[in-house]
Scaffold this motif. Structure first.
Motif, PDB file in Angstrom:
ATOM      1  N   PRO A 148      48.069  14.448  81.611  1.00  0.00           N
ATOM      2  CA  PRO A 148      47.431  13.747  80.487  1.00  0.00           C
ATOM      3  C   PRO A 148      47.425  12.233  80.646  1.00  0.00           C
ATOM      4  O   PRO A 148      46.672  11.536  79.976  1.00  0.00           O
ATOM      5  N   THR A 149      48.276  11.707  81.540  1.00  0.00           N
ATOM      6  CA  THR A 149      48.337  10.252  81.666  1.00  0.00           C
ATOM      7  C   THR A 149      47.707   9.760  82.962  1.00  0.00           C
ATOM      8  O   THR A 149      47.739   8.568  83.253  1.00  0.00           O
ATOM      9  N   ARG A 163      41.171  10.228  81.616  1.00  0.00           N
ATOM     10  CA  ARG A 163      42.258  11.157  81.275  1.00  0.00           C
ATOM     11  C   ARG A 163      41.683  12.361  80.538  1.00  0.00           C
ATOM     12  O   ARG A 163      40.813  12.218  79.678  1.00  0.00           O
ATOM     13  N   THR A 198      40.998  15.034  77.945  1.00  0.00           N
ATOM     14  CA  THR A 198      41.191  15.026  76.488  1.00  0.00           C
ATOM     15  C   THR A 198      42.055  16.186  76.021  1.00  0.00           C
ATOM     16  O   THR A 198      42.958  16.011  75.197  1.00  0.00           O
ATOM     17  N   GLN A 201      45.665  15.626  76.743  1.00  0.00           N
ATOM     18  CA  GLN A 201      46.203  14.603  75.836  1.00  0.00           C
ATOM     19  C   GLN A 201      46.465  15.172  74.453  1.00  0.00           C
ATOM     20  O   GLN A 201      47.469  14.847  73.812  1.00  0.00           O
ATOM     21  N   PRO A 220      50.879  10.155  75.036  1.00  0.00           N
ATOM     22  CA  PRO A 220      49.696  10.490  74.250  1.00  0.00           C
ATOM     23  C   PRO A 220      50.052  10.728  72.785  1.00  0.00           C
ATOM     24  O   PRO A 220      51.094  11.298  72.483  1.00  0.00           O
ATOM     25  N   MET A 238      44.727   8.021  70.347  1.00  0.00           N
ATOM     26  CA  MET A 238      43.483   8.537  70.926  1.00  0.00           C
ATOM     27  C   MET A 238      42.298   8.120  70.053  1.00  0.00           C
ATOM     28  O   MET A 238      41.249   7.711  70.551  1.00  0.00           O
TER      29      MET A 238
END
Lengths: 290, 278
Positions: free
Chosen positions: B35-36, B60, B62, B65, B224, B229
């Motif tokens: 996710p990062t 990244r 979605t 995240q 995250p 976001m």
């Protein structure tokens, strides 16, 4: 029929109380056990005005009475007469405004809870409504054992013994109060009250919340247990006929005062106070039956 | 005993909360992508081809995240509600059990309570963030402290109801003292009310954490978080609205889920209904 509580000979209460049958026949024979002198209780209603304090309600206006050891003492009065207040003060669940309550010669009124162990051990209560007097979240085992646990006494087999004494199966111990009928619940409450082997059992209208069909059973159970265990019984009711059935001495409470007191048969036959006569007139159907 | 009617709100709420919890748990062992992981080539990748919900402006993933963001959300919720429950419940019970002769104790607790209640969670978090540095921990503490009064009030009200019952009187007559009554009679009987309050507070905590992260006072990058976001997708709202849609939807559904769960539990645990079932 329920068998007697445990082994009667092993019961110190019974042993010390002598022959209860003699008490029953001979009226108040024992020495004074509970003495109430000039008891008053004033409640203050919440204030409704910014400048004036709340209205005062005189629930008790100077009540004196004596309950002897082994006696069955009835307190009769209508709702609002102050009998429930009197009862709470007897049990040290409330503080009087003035006056004294002594139990076996020791002052009870106004003592802090930690000094009341002797009273909690010797005097137990059966409340009016077994729907609300048993914690819905606790099993019958824990409910019945609660006075023992609170007083730091061993529980052992006492719960089964007590359930047997009030005519409930031992299997009841694992169940919750809502799984029982009103009459059975009141039996549970009686078992709890008997747990610490009290000398005095105080019953606050123990049958008025029950079905008419089971009232007789509960009253007889109380009478039998009082005989077997040599209990002193303080029985509060609004029904003079019930008190006559169960008690030997009666005090009639009206408007915060005791208006008449004496052997129940005398009061029944020759009521001295107009209020007592009114109470008697309120039970004409039973008059005919008796 | 007739079967328990499964109430629709409770089922829906439970399902939504279940999805969030499941996503968070799965993210510990598996996410579609890191996710990062910043991937310049995959910048603003469209959904599809292993990237179910597409990628953001740094490339990244979605979905990954969102899954790890659920972790942050639950973490903050659990800790904040935990603080509120552990501090608020004893205060409320103490205030509710204080006899009339000690009315001052009840008054003192509840007036201090009012004082804290007057402080919005966000303001407290911004203040704590300014003093101690913004981060997940300060956000959690701020939200937790701000939720204490809600718990204390609910616990006090429920305790007062329990204290006037005959079974508490019976316990006193049996020789029970305050602490034993609190533990054995009051807490079990106010438990259902507290569970409902916890569920509702959880929803509020999720919203507060999202708001804080959005403002930059919550979870720090690169961890995250749904709120951040949203904030990062702000400038692309008109060109790539899906980047705001997914975290927004996640927040809305999680909050809805906890609210429905709280409402459903309230109905389900109502002692009056329970007694009626006999």
């Amino acid at each position: 029929m329920p068998s007697p509580a445990g082994t009667p000979d092993a019961d110190p209460v019974r042993a010390s109380a002598g022959a209860p049958a003699a008490d029953r026949a001979g009226g108040p024979a024992g020495e004074p056990l509970i003495e109430v002198r000039d008891l008053t209780r004033v409640y203050r209603r919440p204030r409704t005005s910014l400048t004036r304090p709340g209205e005062a309600v005189h629930a008790l206006k100077g009540v004196s009475l004596t309950v002897h050891r082994g006696e069955r003492f009835g307190i009769v009065g209508e709702s609002g007469s102050g009998k429930s207040t009197l009862l709470r003060l007897l049990c040290a669940l409330d503080r009087p405004t003035s006056g004294s309550v002594t139990f076996a010669g020791r002052e009870v009124a106004g003592l802090p809870e930690r000094s009341l162990r002797f009273l909690r051990r010797s005097l137990q209560i059966v409340f009016q409504d077994p729907m609300s007097s048993l914690d819905p979240r606790m099993r019958v085992r824990d409910l019945v054992a609660e006075p023992l646990v609170a007083l730091g006494e061993p529980v052992g087999d006492r719960v089964a013994e007590l359930l047997d004494a009030v005519g409930l199966p031992a299997s009841a111990a694992e169940r919750y109060p809502h799984q029982f009928s009103g009459g059975q619940r009141q039996r549970i409450a009686i078992a709890r009250a008997l747990a610490p082997r009290p000398e005095v059992l105080v019953a606050d209208e123990p049958v008025s919340a029950l079905d008419v069909s089971v009232r007789g059973q509960i009253l007889n159970l109380l009478a039998d247990l009082a005989d077997e265990l040599g209990l002193t019984l303080v029985f509060v009711s609004h029904d003079l006929a019930v008190v006559r059935h169960l008690c030997e001495t009666v005090a009639v409470v009206h408007d915060g005062l005791i208006v008449e007191t004496g052997p129940v048969d005398d009061v029944w036959e020759a009521p001295g106070h107009p209020y007592t006569r009114a109470l008697l007139a309120a039970v004409p159907t039973l008059e005919g039956m008796l | 005993m007739s079967g328990r009617r499964l109430n629709l709100g409770l089922a829906t709420g439970g399902a939504l909360v279940g999805v969030v919890v499941a996503a968070a748990l799965v993210s510990f062992v598996w996410t579609p992508h890191d996710p990062t992981l910043v991937d310049a080539a995959g910048k603003l990748r469209e959904p599809g081809g292993g990237y179910l919900l597409g990628a953001d402006k740094f490339g990244r993933d979605t979905l990954s995240q969102l899954m790890v963001g659920a972790r942050t959300t639950l973490y903050v919720g659990v800790v904040a509600v935990g603080i509120a429950a552990v501090v608020g419940t004893p205060l409320g019970v103490a205030a509710g059990m204080a006899p009339r002769s000690r009315g001052w104790l009840s008054e003192l607790i509840m007036r201090v309570n009012d004082l804290v209640f007057a402080f919005p969670a966000l303001l407290l978090a911004v203040m704590l963030g300014a003093v101690y540095g913004a981060g997940t921990l300060t956000a959690m503490i701020a939200i937790g402290v701000a939720t204490v009064p809600a718990f204390a009030r609910v616990a006090r009200a429920a305790t007062m109801q329990v204290m006037v019952t005959d079974y508490v009187l019976a316990a006193r007559a049996a020789g029970r003292r305050g602490p034993a009554i609190a533990l054995r009679h009051v807490l079990p009987n106010i438990g259902s009310v507290l569970i409902v309050q916890a569920s509702v507070s959880f929803a509020i905590a999720i919203l507060a954490e999202a708001a804080l992260s959005f403002l930059g006072f919550g979870t720090r990058p690169p961890t995250p978080s749904w709120g951040r976001m949203l904030q990062e997708s702000q400038e692309l709202l008109f060109s790539t609205p899906r980047l705001a849609l997914w975290p927004g939807l996640a927040i809305a559904l999680a909050v809805l889920g906890f609210n429905l769960l709280g409402d459903g539990l309230r109905d389900h645990l109502d002692p009056k209904l329970r007694n009626a079932r006999g």
